[in-house]
Structures are given as structure tokens and as C-alpha cells.
Design a protein around this motif. Structure first.
Motif, PDB file in Angstrom:
ATOM      1  N   THR A 157      75.048  34.845  83.073  1.00 34.32           N
ATOM      2  CA  THR A 157      74.816  36.220  82.624  1.00 34.32           C
ATOM      3  C   THR A 157      73.835  36.990  83.494  1.00 34.32           C
ATOM      4  OG1 THR A 157      73.003  35.518  81.142  1.00 34.32           O
ATOM      5  CG2 THR A 157      75.243  35.557  80.222  1.00 34.32           C
ATOM      6  N   ARG A 158      73.145  36.333  84.406  1.00 32.25           N
ATOM      7  CA  ARG A 158      72.104  37.008  85.166  1.00 32.25           C
ATOM      8  C   ARG A 158      72.671  38.146  86.001  1.00 32.25           C
ATOM      9  NH1 ARG A 158      69.267  32.978  89.189  1.00 32.25           N
ATOM     10  NH2 ARG A 158      68.060  34.883  89.540  1.00 32.25           N
ATOM     11  N   THR A 159      71.869  39.197  86.150  1.00 27.78           N
ATOM     12  CA  THR A 159      72.266  40.330  86.986  1.00 27.78           C
ATOM     13  C   THR A 159      71.290  40.549  88.135  1.00 27.78           C
ATOM     14  OG1 THR A 159      71.080  41.899  85.564  1.00 27.78           O
ATOM     15  CG2 THR A 159      73.402  41.471  85.058  1.00 27.78           C
ATOM     16  N   LEU A 173      64.676  36.809  76.730  1.00 30.37           N
ATOM     17  CA  LEU A 173      64.446  35.926  75.595  1.00 30.37           C
ATOM     18  C   LEU A 173      63.427  36.526  74.629  1.00 30.37           C
ATOM     19  CD1 LEU A 173      64.453  32.097  75.940  1.00 30.37           C
ATOM     20  CD2 LEU A 173      63.175  33.209  74.124  1.00 30.37           C
ATOM     21  N   MET A 174      62.379  37.119  75.160  1.00 34.26           N
ATOM     22  CA  MET A 174      61.384  37.762  74.301  1.00 34.26           C
ATOM     23  C   MET A 174      61.956  38.968  73.570  1.00 34.26           C
ATOM     24  SD  MET A 174      58.423  36.269  74.045  1.00 34.26           S
ATOM     25  CE  MET A 174      57.271  37.599  73.635  1.00 34.26           C
ATOM     26  N   ALA A 237      70.753  41.282  74.275  1.00 32.68           N
ATOM     27  CA  ALA A 237      71.992  40.511  74.119  1.00 32.68           C
ATOM     28  C   ALA A 237      71.956  39.236  74.950  1.00 32.68           C
ATOM     29  CB  ALA A 237      73.187  41.366  74.517  1.00 32.68           C
ATOM     30  N   ASN A 238      71.511  39.335  76.195  1.00 34.21           N
ATOM     31  CA  ASN A 238      71.400  38.141  77.022  1.00 34.21           C
ATOM     32  C   ASN A 238      70.344  37.194  76.475  1.00 34.21           C
ATOM     33  OD1 ASN A 238      73.417  38.983  78.706  1.00 34.21           O
ATOM     34  ND2 ASN A 238      72.082  39.531  80.423  1.00 34.21           N
ATOM     35  N   ALA A 241      71.812  35.181  73.765  1.00 32.54           N
ATOM     36  CA  ALA A 241      72.674  34.136  74.312  1.00 32.54           C
ATOM     37  C   ALA A 241      71.857  32.961  74.840  1.00 32.54           C
ATOM     38  CB  ALA A 241      73.555  34.722  75.421  1.00 32.54           C
ATOM     39  N   LEU A 242      70.720  33.248  75.471  1.00 35.86           N
ATOM     40  CA  LEU A 242      69.834  32.183  75.947  1.00 35.86           C
ATOM     41  C   LEU A 242      69.304  31.357  74.781  1.00 35.86           C
ATOM     42  CD1 LEU A 242      67.742  34.131  78.632  1.00 35.86           C
ATOM     43  CD2 LEU A 242      69.637  32.553  79.060  1.00 35.86           C
ATOM     44  N   VAL A 243      68.875  32.044  73.732  1.00 33.86           N
ATOM     45  CA  VAL A 243      68.354  31.350  72.554  1.00 33.86           C
ATOM     46  C   VAL A 243      69.429  30.468  71.935  1.00 33.86           C
ATOM     47  CG1 VAL A 243      67.489  31.656  70.208  1.00 33.86           C
ATOM     48  CG2 VAL A 243      66.602  33.085  72.049  1.00 33.86           C
ATOM     49  N   GLU A 244      70.625  31.020  71.759  1.00 37.07           N
ATOM     50  CA  GLU A 244      71.705  30.254  71.130  1.00 37.07           C
ATOM     51  C   GLU A 244      72.047  29.009  71.941  1.00 37.07           C
ATOM     52  OE1 GLU A 244      74.843  33.064  70.749  1.00 37.07           O
ATOM     53  OE2 GLU A 244      73.808  34.235  69.187  1.00 37.07           O
TER      54      GLU A 244
END
Length: 262
Positions: A157-159, A173-174, A237-238, A241-244
Motif C-alpha cells: 500500500t505504500r506510496t 498507523l497512528m 485507511a492504510n 490495514a496495517l493494524v489489521e
């Protein structure tokens, strides 16, 4: 004291009787390990604790394992060029984390997961602690750096090209777990220099194939904000996704440990 209707897993809120009862159903302890250090102009000092603690809370809620109060102080000498950063010696940190885990083993914990929010920098210390807990104290210990358990999602997902400190990944994440503590208007992209020597890189998933470290003076020369990379690329949103991804991976390990309990 926890309410009788609540999930009982946060050790700091439990009585010793509740702990005694919980040990009958789980022998696994999550210990969030971080640091209190500068995280640029857009995030607070406690990022490296807020991240693993939020993930551990979700894992504990899903599995019923125990959640210890976090380790707030870590090995952060390179961040002392900005005020507010605390740092401890490597040996002090290792002994402290080890002793916390050993004491838990005395009242029934068998499995310890050191969920590390100050990843990359204090990975070496926690690898030593895991080995000592396993070989010298009979615990099943695991080092769980966040950068590893959300790696697949992060790379997909990184941009931004660089996410080193207080940049895209940590800021995303924060935004997911503590958005009120993030001031994106104060965020600023800081590009790394072009003089990285071979096999080193200023990126969490870069060409880091040898061990290396930064001094406070070097960090000061690298970044005027304290961050390195592009936090403006972060999205909630990203972050979710990182947390999940992190929670799913850690839950898998915790469940496996429960299945193999003697």
C-alpha cells in the motif's frame, strides 16, 4: 478493578485473584515494548508505545491472553538531539525487560510476546532477551517487531519511496489508533541524503543488509523536523490495514501457542 462483565486481560486493571483465575485459561502474555522519543513535529513522543499497545489490546480481546503494561523507555540515543527523548543503556534495557518477563513466569506465564514498536533500532536487544528467556528461564519467548507483522500490507500500500522515522507507516498507523494525537498540518516530507553507503538504506524495507546505527549528531544533520521520509503520504485507511495485518498475524501465533499448551 475490572467489571465482571468486561473482558479480563489488562493486567494493570486486574486484581491478583483475577490474574490467578485468568492463568487457568491462558498462559500467554503480551508485552508492548517501545520508547519515549521525538517523532517529528506532527506526532507525540509516545508513538512507539501507542502503536504496539493498540495492537496488543486487539489481540488480547480476540484471544483472551494477558496484556501487560508497556515498557515506555527504550534505547534511543540517536533521538536525543530533540528535547523530550529518554534513552537507557542497552544492558539496562535488556535486564529490565528480561526481569519483567521472568517475574511473570513465576506466577504462571509460559509464553511471552515482546511486541516491539521501536523496531529496527532495538531489535538486537530484544533478540538477546528472547534467547535468555528461552535458554535460561524456561519461557517460550518471541520478539514481534511491528515492521515484520505488517510488512506485506505496508509494501503493497505504500506510496512514498522512503519511510524511516515518523513517516508514512507510523503516521498512518497512528491515524488509525490515535488520530487526535496526529497533526497532519504540521507534517513535512524530509528526503534522506544520497550518500548512504552500500547495504544500508534510510527506509524500513530498504537495502539494509548490514548492521548500522546513527548518532545524535548524524540524525540532527539528516532532519530538521525529527522525521525522515514523507508523513504527508499517510492515510487512516492504510493505517487500519496495517493494524489489521499485525493483529491477524499475532493472533495466529497466540492461537498456535494455546493449541500446543501441555
Amino acid at each position: 478493578m475490572t467489571d465482571a462483565t468486561d473482558d479480563v486481560y489488562r493486567l494493570a486493571e486486574m486484581t491478583w485473584e483475577e490474574v490467578e483465575a485468568a492463568i487457568e485459561t491462558t498462559r500467554t502474555l503480551l508485552l508492548p515494548v517501545g520508547s519515549t522519543e521525538q517523532h517529528g513535529t506532527h506526532m507525540p513522543l509516545g508513538v512507539d508505545v501507542f502503536m504496539p499497545e493498540a495492537i496488543c489490546e486487539r489481540v488480547a480481546a480476540a484471544t483472551g491472553c494477558l496484556l501487560a503494561p508497556p515498557i515506555w523507555y527504550g534505547v534511543s540515543p540517536h533521538h536525543t538531539f530533540k528535547p523530550g527523548t529518554f534513552t537507557v543503556e542497552s544492558e539496562t534495557f535488556q535486564r529490565y525487560v528480561r526481569d519483567v518477563c521472568v517475574s511473570a513466569g513465576e506466577w504462571g506465564v509460559e509464553n511471552v510476546l515482546l511486541v516491539n514498536g521501536h523496531y529496527l533500532v532495538q531489535d538486537p536487544e530484544l533478540e538477546v532477551v528472547v534467547r535468555e528467556l528461552t535458554t535460561d528461564h524456561g519461557l517460550r519467548a518471541f520478539h514481534v517487531p511491528l515492521v515484520s507483522v505488517f510488512e506485506d500490507v505496508a509494501t503493497a500500500t505504500r506510496t512514498s519511496e522512503v519511510s524511516f522515522h515518523a513517516a508514512e507507516f507510523e503516521t498512518s498507523l497512528m491515524l488509525a489508533v490515535a488520530p487526535d494525537l496526529v497533526d497532519l498540518e504540521a507534517a513535512e516530507a524530509v528526503d534522506p541524503p544520497d550518500d548512504a553507503v552500500p547495504l544500508t538504506d534510510y527506509d524500513a524495507y530498504g537495502d539494509n543488509r548490514v548492521g548500522w546505527a546513527l548518532s545524535p549528531g548524524r540524525m540532527d544533520a539528516l532532519t530538521h523536523t525529527g522525521s525522515l521520509g514523507d508523513p504527508t503520504a499517510a492515510t487512516e485507511a492504510n493505517g487500519r490495514a496495517l493494524v489489521e495485518a499485525a493483529v491477524e498475524n499475532v493472533v495466529t501465533l497466540v492461537d498456535a501457542l494455546a493449541d500446543t499448551r501441555a
